[in-house]
Design a protein around this motif. Sequence first.
Motif, PDB file in Angstrom:
ATOM      1  N   THR A   1       6.240   2.981  -1.939  1.00 46.53           N
ATOM      2  CA  THR A   1       7.245   2.059  -2.471  1.00 46.53           C
ATOM      3  C   THR A   1       7.018   1.762  -3.939  1.00 46.53           C
ATOM      4  O   THR A   1       6.104   1.019  -4.304  1.00 46.53           O
ATOM      5  CB  THR A   1       7.262   0.722  -1.693  1.00 46.53           C
TER       6      THR A   1
ATOM      7  N   GLN B   1      -6.477  -1.219  -3.998  1.00 46.23           N
ATOM      8  CA  GLN B   1      -7.133  -0.018  -4.529  1.00 46.23           C
ATOM      9  C   GLN B   1      -7.205  -0.068  -6.051  1.00 46.23           C
ATOM     10  O   GLN B   1      -6.272  -0.549  -6.703  1.00 46.23           O
ATOM     11  CB  GLN B   1      -6.346   1.224  -4.097  1.00 46.23           C
TER      12      GLN B   1
ATOM     13  N   THR C   1      -0.370   3.955   1.111  1.00 42.67           N
ATOM     14  CA  THR C   1      -0.903   3.792  -0.248  1.00 42.67           C
ATOM     15  C   THR C   1      -2.244   4.517  -0.299  1.00 42.67           C
ATOM     16  O   THR C   1      -3.108   4.243   0.533  1.00 42.67           O
ATOM     17  CB  THR C   1      -1.090   2.291  -0.561  1.00 42.67           C
ATOM     18  N   ALA C   2      -2.395   5.421  -1.280  1.00 47.82           N
ATOM     19  CA  ALA C   2      -3.619   6.220  -1.281  1.00 47.82           C
ATOM     20  C   ALA C   2      -4.110   6.493  -2.692  1.00 47.82           C
ATOM     21  O   ALA C   2      -3.331   6.495  -3.653  1.00 47.82           O
ATOM     22  CB  ALA C   2      -3.369   7.554  -0.578  1.00 47.82           C
ATOM     23  N   MET C   3      -5.424   6.702  -2.788  1.00 45.55           N
ATOM     24  CA  MET C   3      -6.039   7.172  -4.033  1.00 45.55           C
ATOM     25  C   MET C   3      -7.010   8.284  -3.698  1.00 45.55           C
ATOM     26  O   MET C   3      -7.777   8.176  -2.737  1.00 45.55           O
ATOM     27  CB  MET C   3      -6.789   6.037  -4.719  1.00 45.55           C
TER      28      MET C   3
ATOM     29  N   ASN D   1      -2.690   9.199  -7.367  1.00 47.01           N
ATOM     30  CA  ASN D   1      -2.396   7.941  -6.668  1.00 47.01           C
ATOM     31  C   ASN D   1      -0.999   8.005  -6.085  1.00 47.01           C
ATOM     32  O   ASN D   1      -0.070   8.507  -6.700  1.00 47.01           O
ATOM     33  CB  ASN D   1      -2.626   6.708  -7.553  1.00 47.01           C
ATOM     34  N   ASN D   2      -0.880   7.523  -4.874  1.00 50.80           N
ATOM     35  CA  ASN D   2       0.374   7.574  -4.111  1.00 50.80           C
ATOM     36  C   ASN D   2       0.750   6.199  -3.577  1.00 50.80           C
ATOM     37  O   ASN D   2      -0.133   5.430  -3.201  1.00 50.80           O
ATOM     38  CB  ASN D   2       0.217   8.468  -2.858  1.00 50.80           C
ATOM     39  N   SER D   3       2.046   5.973  -3.534  1.00 54.24           N
ATOM     40  CA  SER D   3       2.558   4.797  -2.846  1.00 54.24           C
ATOM     41  C   SER D   3       3.905   5.173  -2.261  1.00 54.24           C
ATOM     42  O   SER D   3       4.646   5.969  -2.844  1.00 54.24           O
ATOM     43  CB  SER D   3       2.711   3.627  -3.824  1.00 54.24           C
TER      44      SER D   3
ATOM     45  N   VAL E   1       9.498   0.150  -6.418  1.00 58.61           N
ATOM     46  CA  VAL E   1      10.860  -0.404  -6.464  1.00 58.61           C
ATOM     47  C   VAL E   1      11.602  -0.039  -7.739  1.00 58.61           C
ATOM     48  O   VAL E   1      12.831  -0.133  -7.798  1.00 58.61           O
ATOM     49  CB  VAL E   1      10.865  -1.951  -6.321  1.00 58.61           C
TER      50      VAL E   1
ATOM     51  N   HIS F   1      -1.045  -3.890  -5.062  1.00 62.00           N
ATOM     52  CA  HIS F   1      -1.553  -2.789  -4.233  1.00 62.00           C
ATOM     53  C   HIS F   1      -2.535  -1.881  -4.982  1.00 62.00           C
ATOM     54  O   HIS F   1      -3.536  -1.470  -4.415  1.00 62.00           O
ATOM     55  CB  HIS F   1      -0.390  -1.934  -3.712  1.00 62.00           C
TER      56      HIS F   1
ATOM     57  N   ARG G   1       4.833   8.371  -6.576  1.00 60.98           N
ATOM     58  CA  ARG G   1       5.216   7.241  -5.715  1.00 60.98           C
ATOM     59  C   ARG G   1       6.678   7.362  -5.337  1.00 60.98           C
ATOM     60  O   ARG G   1       7.540   7.524  -6.200  1.00 60.98           O
ATOM     61  CB  ARG G   1       4.987   5.920  -6.472  1.00 60.98           C
TER      62      ARG G   1
ATOM     63  N   ILE H   1      -9.203   7.447  -0.333  1.00 57.84           N
ATOM     64  CA  ILE H   1      -9.059   6.203   0.419  1.00 57.84           C
ATOM     65  C   ILE H   1      -7.565   5.997   0.646  1.00 57.84           C
ATOM     66  O   ILE H   1      -6.731   6.479  -0.123  1.00 57.84           O
ATOM     67  CB  ILE H   1      -9.655   4.955  -0.286  1.00 57.84           C
ATOM     68  N   ALA H   2      -7.215   5.298   1.719  1.00 57.30           N
ATOM     69  CA  ALA H   2      -5.797   5.070   2.021  1.00 57.30           C
ATOM     70  C   ALA H   2      -5.656   3.876   2.945  1.00 57.30           C
ATOM     71  O   ALA H   2      -6.526   3.636   3.791  1.00 57.30           O
ATOM     72  CB  ALA H   2      -5.192   6.321   2.674  1.00 57.30           C
ATOM     73  N   GLN H   3      -4.598   3.123   2.732  1.00 56.47           N
ATOM     74  CA  GLN H   3      -4.313   1.958   3.574  1.00 56.47           C
ATOM     75  C   GLN H   3      -2.811   1.857   3.847  1.00 56.47           C
ATOM     76  O   GLN H   3      -2.013   2.467   3.148  1.00 56.47           O
ATOM     77  CB  GLN H   3      -4.702   0.632   2.839  1.00 56.47           C
TER      78      GLN H   3
ATOM     79  N   LEU I   1      -0.617  -0.756   3.136  1.00 60.01           N
ATOM     80  CA  LEU I   1      -0.486  -2.027   2.420  1.00 60.01           C
ATOM     81  C   LEU I   1       0.963  -2.496   2.372  1.00 60.01           C
ATOM     82  O   LEU I   1       1.240  -3.688   2.388  1.00 60.01           O
ATOM     83  CB  LEU I   1      -1.005  -1.879   0.982  1.00 60.01           C
ATOM     84  N   ILE I   2       1.879  -1.561   2.306  1.00 60.01           N
ATOM     85  CA  ILE I   2       3.301  -1.926   2.216  1.00 60.01           C
ATOM     86  C   ILE I   2       3.760  -2.449   3.567  1.00 60.01           C
ATOM     87  O   ILE I   2       4.402  -3.488   3.658  1.00 60.01           O
ATOM     88  CB  ILE I   2       4.147  -0.695   1.803  1.00 60.01           C
TER      89      ILE I   2
END
Lengths: 335, 335, 335, 335
Positions: free
Chosen positions: A231, D223, A211-213, A227-229, A233, D144, A151, A193-195, A197-198
């Motif tokens: 953001t 997710q 955002t993905a898995m 898993n990826n994001s 923080v 998320h 991430r 899957i990916a969206q 979301l941020i």
Amino acid sequence: MVSIAVLGCGRIGRMHAANIAAHPRAELAAVYDVHTPSCEEVASAYGAPAAADAEQIFADAKVDAVLVATVTETHADYIEMAVAAGKPVLCEKPIDLSLARVNRCAEAIEGANTPIQLGFNRRFDPGHRAARDAMQAGEIGDLHQVIITSRDPELPPRSYLEGAGGLLRDMTIHDFDLARYMLGEEPVEVFAIAQALIDPQLGAELDEVDTAMIIMRTASGKQCHINNSRTAVYGYDQRIELLGSKGMLLSDNRTPHSMRRFTGAATEIAQPYLYFFIERYHEAFMAEIAAFVECIEQGTPPQVGFEDGRRALILAEAAYRSLAEERLVRVDEIA
Amino acid sequence: MVSIAVLGCGRIGRMHAANIAAHPRAELAAVYDVHTPSCEEVASAYGAPAAADAEQIFADAKVDAVLVATVTETHADYIEMAVAAGKPVLCEKPIDLSLARVNRCAEAIEGANTPIQLGFNRRFDPGHRAARDAMQAGEIGDLHQVIITSRDPELPPRSYLEGAGGLLRDMTIHDFDLARYMLGEEPVEVFAIAQALIDPQLGAELDEVDTAMIIMRTASGKQCHINNSRTAVYGYDQRIELLGSKGMLLSDNRTPHSMRRFTGAATEIAQPYLYFFIERYHEAFMAEIAAFVECIEQGTPPQVGFEDGRRALILAEAAYRSLAEERLVRVDEIA
Amino acid sequence: MVSIAVLGCGRIGRMHAANIAAHPRAELAAVYDVHTPSCEEVASAYGAPAAADAEQIFADAKVDAVLVATVTETHADYIEMAVAAGKPVLCEKPIDLSLARVNRCAEAIEGANTPIQLGFNRRFDPGHRAARDAMQAGEIGDLHQVIITSRDPELPPRSYLEGAGGLLRDMTIHDFDLARYMLGEEPVEVFAIAQALIDPQLGAELDEVDTAMIIMRTASGKQCHINNSRTAVYGYDQRIELLGSKGMLLSDNRTPHSMRRFTGAATEIAQPYLYFFIERYHEAFMAEIAAFVECIEQGTPPQVGFEDGRRALILAEAAYRSLAEERLVRVDEIA
Amino acid sequence: MVSIAVLGCGRIGRMHAANIAAHPRAELAAVYDVHTPSCEEVASAYGAPAAADAEQIFADAKVDAVLVATVTETHADYIEMAVAAGKPVLCEKPIDLSLARVNRCAEAIEGANTPIQLGFNRRFDPGHRAARDAMQAGEIGDLHQVIITSRDPELPPRSYLEGAGGLLRDMTIHDFDLARYMLGEEPVEVFAIAQALIDPQLGAELDEVDTAMIIMRTASGKQCHINNSRTAVYGYDQRIELLGSKGMLLSDNRTPHSMRRFTGAATEIAQPYLYFFIERYHEAFMAEIAAFVECIEQGTPPQVGFEDGRRALILAEAAYRSLAEERLVRVDEIA
């Protein structure tokens, strides 16, 4: 001494220039960037000549090797020019955003034995590498699952995202490579899957996700989750977990130092994780240069090669097809 | 079933009553407290008879054993009464604030073989015990240093402090016992400093201290450091560190659960440590009762005996003399 | 660019030479060592001239400043020569093993305003510094206790120990300095015990010790504990704990990377700590050079000065007297 | 006092009987098991009558409520009997292995307002609950990703696996429930892969799997990843990670105590994690009983209800369809 020229004087090129300058058996041969002021600044900072164009560098007999840190669309061309000039090349990832272009490049350089090292820096991280070494030494028995958490600390600027080629080709490409590195055999199936979301606007305006898995499986049944994001923080979150029949290995995050706070509200409070790749993977980038120097000096094949770059991109393409078709995609549908 | 009566229905007596009731092979025989409402409340809560006085309990043939959790000045008397009645006794620390009284008690019970267990609960903590077991198994080679960190979460009420007998007899007494338990041989020299740093009024008005550091040494040269504070805002701080020629063992603090927070400002944020002894040493108190039941059932000597209570008090007296005379005090100056 | 010459090309001098060479605004002016091959090797490795003697360096107008990493008995002389030459000097600790010699040096340089920085590198460690910054920002309220754990990974060779001046002057000197740095006021009383537990022969043959515990107190009652050992098989153990009225700060140890193992026998298994000072305090040594460069460039006083070196030695002397007389020694008995 | 009868005196029923007996406001009304010796042993251990059959318990006016810990195929029958008798019931998961049977049960009890609590004990774990509470309090902004790691310490006996209904219905069912609990909205899509990697014979002989990875997605795009293994040699691995726009929460594993070892080969060595659910979720099981007692006393709805059990099973069915068809399955294809 190995004389290495750097093409591209942006943030990453500048870092590589510094690392080459700091290597005891390497020196900075020359630098080049289309943006002349950047080129001159890096040239001056490390006492290396600023080349007028890339051709000059490839033609220069005093240049032993080339490091390519320019924009992605030039990578394949420079790889081909390096091979034509017989100069070993360390090229930043990805080779190209287009698999077709990568495949043409592969054909163009077929048969050449000029070393081509791909910039998958994370393979050189001491923690990740220790995990892989321990696994290969049999410490956890048979490998069953690989979990990669990756991430970024924050969303890059819109301008970057517009040209980056999409999350899976730009960011996850590192994780696809790490998955291959850790699994020890090729993933043969991919689901994703990916969206957005941020920043939901990313989806609406750029058809981009943040955002993905992903789940992958090898022929022998080993499982991998990524898993990826864009953001996190709390800092650049980079973890790899290997579960085997006899144990688990975890390459965990790093803080800038080990001071912890204890208050009336909480205990063992650590720093945010090292902010981003330049800080987190500093040792890895140094080791990457060292491996490149060693491969030139000793004539050994690069630890990460052109085909590794191509394979990672194929996994990204398979993941994109999975996104589109909402099913498990066989990697050989792509390749 | 072992029938155990509890003398003293304050906070600690009530806890012991609950632990006895929960033990599979023990039952609460009766309870007594000078404060009748407390006595009746505990009696009712655990379905045990409320005794009219302590004598009634010592005279009761159905009472197999007695747990003493009354005010300190009654401990020695009750130990003597228990021995006279032939009832095994588990007595809260300290035996008495006066070493002279403890010594008279020792004489009074000399030769009796009624089991007397002292309430040094920390010896039964799973972490502390695991450290000692590992050390005794030779895991760290020869023991060189013991570091005991022992800090209460907050200053007790003034009224408590007025009767507690001083920091070193009331609070450090546990650490003196742990030091003996871990060192495996008697400390022969003691040095101490102490101040009222948290509440300077304590010094001016009660001649009391709230912050202390102690060094002890055994005949063979093993070193021990204790540090105490009456206020650790991050929770009850209870750590033991054993350094040996072949390694180190650390019995560390405990949080109520293992949820951690990661924010923009910090990572790995844990809960404050378990608030105080009833929470932190819950398992230890349960194991203490279990050990008492076992020693009654099997006729084995208590794991912590009267002499352990006397020895810890002697170390406290040596530490007080060190405070007064600002020098290393030999323990045999006291005993 | 600040041109810095290095006197002494042993392990530490060589490290400093590398750090100077790597600093963006510093360069290695020259190197010197009585052992010519060492001198030439370092000179060649970093492309700096090898001086024939120290005098040549002090006389060289192109040398802006001097770093002294020679044997201890030369330190005071070189400081005096640097001051005479008006060249800022960064001198390794200790100034001298004899307080009398240190005091003569202090007189010799009195009134001079040439910057003299002492090599107490640990003050520059990011974790230690973050702890002090947080304390000074009021995060833990009033400081009550400082606990310094400082253990070397293994006993140095007998030859080293013969000339090192004793554990408290050679190793604990760093901890005395850190204590002063953290306490924020001078310790006024010192108590110490020490034994040869790791190698009892050290005591018999060299009158040397390898394991020590110290307690110090400041005028306002702040307490400090130091524990030392010459052998921590699990790695160089360097911890600082600050307890205050509102919290605690802990600067903890560092591992080479963050890979952890989980097996049938144990979990969360980390690497041994970074082996020794060169690895553990790498960032601190870099920051130390940076601070020296900054103090030369900007004319600001050094962050650690001559008097800091003298004060630390006075604490060592007080500790030795405490060992001899088994009592709390007032620091002003020494000074 | 709430009088609770326990049906089923196996390992879990016995544990529940003990927890009921230990609850201050509950008592064990009676116990029953088809295996008479087990029934009598538990009855005798906790001083409760052994019922001759289940009917006797449902007919007994002194029984306020029933806890069902019998074999899975009896759960739905007993739920229906409890509802018919108007007795609140706490039923172990799953309601049934057949969704059709669960749906018939739902119809049979429709409209009844007898409290039915499902035995999803993990919702009551202090760490998991603290994570959810912090998330609901907005600490991590928008949720998320949810990552659930759930691995048993070792493969259960073949006999158990033959009747357990398959990994996803037997083991992952808990994770499906936790996913719903944490996501705060229903997963609408499920993808799964699974293999028999630990014991390949399981696949060949029982058509069973032992290693699985799942991805789920809610309508709003949240997710969730679950990974399962039947063998984690380092102990029962139970982690939940919640990533949000403003932070991350991690409910991590627990060790039996906090003693750590430091050796020449490694540091910070902790114990294996608590072995299995009875140890790891001890506090959760206690809190589950407490919640059941509270819902009976106060007439509030159970914190985990029948529909939660049905929903988790639907997710398992969707996951099995995904396994079969190698695609993302919409949950409403099943329900």
